[in-house]
Design an enzyme around this catalytic site. Structure first.
Site, PDB file in Angstrom:
ATOM      1  N   ASP A  72      -7.095  11.458  19.239  1.00 19.16           N
ATOM      2  CA  ASP A  72      -6.477  11.291  20.571  1.00 19.16           C
ATOM      3  C   ASP A  72      -6.828  10.492  21.550  1.00 19.16           C
ATOM      4  O   ASP A  72      -8.433  10.120  21.389  1.00 19.16           O
ATOM      5  CB  ASP A  72      -5.417  12.778  21.172  1.00 19.16           C
ATOM      6  CG  ASP A  72      -6.552  13.804  20.995  1.00 19.16           C
ATOM      7  OD1 ASP A  72      -7.880  13.960  20.986  1.00 19.16           O
ATOM      8  OD2 ASP A  72      -6.090  15.077  20.997  1.00 19.16           O
ATOM      9  N   ASP A 141      -2.369  27.618  22.580  1.00 17.76           N
ATOM     10  CA  ASP A 141      -1.235  27.525  22.345  1.00 17.76           C
ATOM     11  C   ASP A 141      -0.600  26.538  21.035  1.00 17.76           C
ATOM     12  O   ASP A 141       0.526  26.338  20.548  1.00 17.76           O
ATOM     13  CB  ASP A 141      -0.415  26.674  23.414  1.00 17.76           C
ATOM     14  CG  ASP A 141      -0.771  24.662  23.720  1.00 17.76           C
ATOM     15  OD1 ASP A 141      -1.793  24.432  22.844  1.00 17.76           O
ATOM     16  OD2 ASP A 141      -0.074  24.447  24.426  1.00 17.76           O
ATOM     17  N   HIS A 143      -1.935  24.022  19.637  1.00 16.81           N
ATOM     18  CA  HIS A 143      -1.571  22.406  19.444  1.00 16.81           C
ATOM     19  C   HIS A 143      -2.325  21.849  18.895  1.00 16.81           C
ATOM     20  O   HIS A 143      -4.068  22.154  18.846  1.00 16.81           O
ATOM     21  CB  HIS A 143      -0.883  21.827  20.546  1.00 16.81           C
ATOM     22  CG  HIS A 143      -2.482  21.549  21.207  1.00 16.81           C
ATOM     23  ND1 HIS A 143      -2.327  21.837  23.036  1.00 16.81           N
ATOM     24  CD2 HIS A 143      -3.491  20.837  21.269  1.00 16.81           C
ATOM     25  CE1 HIS A 143      -3.754  21.569  23.324  1.00 16.81           C
ATOM     26  NE2 HIS A 143      -4.341  21.086  22.771  1.00 16.81           N
ATOM     27  N   GLU A 148       1.847  18.699  21.519  1.00 18.35           N
ATOM     28  CA  GLU A 148       2.207  20.278  22.209  1.00 18.35           C
ATOM     29  C   GLU A 148       3.623  20.911  21.491  1.00 18.35           C
ATOM     30  O   GLU A 148       3.997  20.507  20.987  1.00 18.35           O
ATOM     31  CB  GLU A 148       2.481  19.842  23.382  1.00 18.35           C
ATOM     32  CG  GLU A 148       1.566  18.675  24.281  1.00 18.35           C
ATOM     33  CD  GLU A 148       0.077  20.258  25.081  1.00 18.35           C
ATOM     34  OE1 GLU A 148       0.255  21.125  24.268  1.00 18.35           O
ATOM     35  OE2 GLU A 148      -0.229  19.715  25.798  1.00 18.35           O
TER      36      GLU A 148
END
Ligand code: GLP
Length: 276
Positions: A72, A141, A143, A148
Site C-alpha cells: 500500500d 481493527d 485490517h 479496512e
C-alpha cells in the site's frame, strides 16, 4: 492455517525472516525465474527487515533476483515525504540490500489517475507470475494492507478511504496530528493477497489481540479482513504471547503443541546454511 506462537516481537521477527530466507533459498531465483516478495510497512515488520538485512550481510541470502511489491501507499505523499511508504521502505530496507531499483514496486500515490494506477499494479503483479510470498502485518481493527472493515473479500488493488481508527493509530507517525494523516490510500485488495502462494502475517502485542482472535477463531467476515486468511491454502500467522491474550486456552494449547517442533530459532538459522 498455521499459527506459530512465540515469546515476543524479537522472536516473531527472527522466525518470519528465517522463513522468508528459507523460501527464497529453496526457490533458487534467477533473472528468468525471480522470487516475488510482497511487503508491508508499519512498525511490525521493522525487526523482520533488520533480520533479513543481517542474513544478507552474512552472505546467506541475496535479493539480486527478487522482485518486491509493497501492499500500500498513501495518496498524495511524494516518495521523498518522510511519511510515505516509498521513503519508509528505502530507509528501513532497500538501501541496505542488493535489490535492483527496477525490481521495486510500490503503488504510486501521486498518480493523476488512481484507478489506472491500481490496474497497472495488478497487471504488473500478474506479468511476473504472481506473488510468491506476501509478508503482512495487521491493524488493530483487523485490517490487512489498507483493507479496512467492510472491504470486499474479493477486492483488488484500489483506492480506499481510511477509517478514523486507522487515521488515529497512524497519527503517531504524523506528530500525533490526525489532520496531517492522508485520508486516502492505494492498497492491494484482499483478493490480491489471497492470490499469493503464501502469506505470512506477524501479530505482536496486546493491542492486536482482538485482530488475532478474529483471524484465528472468528468467522470469516468483511468486518475483520484478517479473517479472510482462513480461506488461503498457505496462511501462517506468527503471533507473540501478548497477541494471543483473547484466544481460548484450548486453541492456544493446540497450536503450541502441534508447532512445538517448529519454533527452534537456532535450528532454523542453521538450516539456512545447508542451502549453500
Ligand atoms: C497500516 C498499514 C498496514 C499495517 C498496519 C499496522 O495501516 N497499512 O499494512 O499492518 O498499519 O501497523 P503497525 O505494524 O505499525 O501496527
Amino acid at each position: 492455517m498455521r499459527v506459530i506462537i512465540l515469546k515476543n516481537s524479537n522472536e516473531t521477527a527472527k522466525w518470519s525472516a528465517y522463513r522468508i530466507a528459507k523460501e527464497m533459498l529453496k526457490f533458487k531465483p534467477t533473472p528468468e525465474k525471480p522470487f516475488v516478495l510482497g511487503l508491508p510497512t508499519g512498525s511490525t515488520p521493522l525487526k523482520t527487515y533488520k533480520e533479513l538485512i543481517n542474513l544478507y550481510n552474512e552472505g546467506i541470502i541475496s535479493f539480486e533476483n527478487v522482485i518486491t511489491f509493497n501492499m500500500d501507499e498513501y495518496v498524495g505523499l511524494s516518495p521523498d515525504n518522510e511519511q510515505s511508504y516509498h521513503y519508509f521502505m528505502h530507509e528501513h530496507f532497500f538501501k541496505f540490500i542488493n535489490i535492483k531499483p527496477e525490481n521495486i514496486n510500490i503503488p504510486n500515490g501521486m498518480a493523476t489517475d488512481l484507478e489506472a494506477e491500481c490496474q497497472r499494479y495488478e497487471d504488473k503483479i500478474k506479468s511476473v507470475g504472481g506473488i510468491t510470498l506476501f509478508l503482512s502485518g495487521v491493524g488493530e481493527d483487523g485490517h490487512i494492507a489498507f483493507n479496512e472493515p467492510g472491504s470486499s473479500l474479493s477486492s483488488r488493488t484500489r483506492s480506499k478511504e481510511l477509517t478514523h481508527d486507522t487515521i488515529l493509530a497512524n497519527s503517531r507517525f504524523f506528530d500525533h496530528d490526525v489532520e496531517k494523516v492522508p485520508k486516502l490510500a492505494l492498497t492491494v485488495g484482499v483478493g490480491t493477497l489471497l492470490d499469493s502462494k503464501e502469506i505470512l502475517t506477524i501479530i505482536n502485542g496486546y493491542k492486536k489481540s482482538q485482530a488475532a482472535y478474529y483471524g484465528i477463531e472468528g468467522s470469516v467476515t468483511q468486518m475483520w479482513t484478517i479473517s479472510a486468511l482462513q480461506l488461503h491454502r498457505k496462511a501462517l500467522l506468527i503471533v507473540d504471547e501478548d497477541a494471543v491474550s483473547d484466544l481460548k486456552v484450548k486453541t492456544y494449547r493446540y497450536f503450541k503443541d502441534i508447532e512445538s517442533k517448529n519454533i527452534d530459532l537456532e535450528k532454523m538459522k542453521e538450516e539456512l546454511l545447508t542451502f549453500k
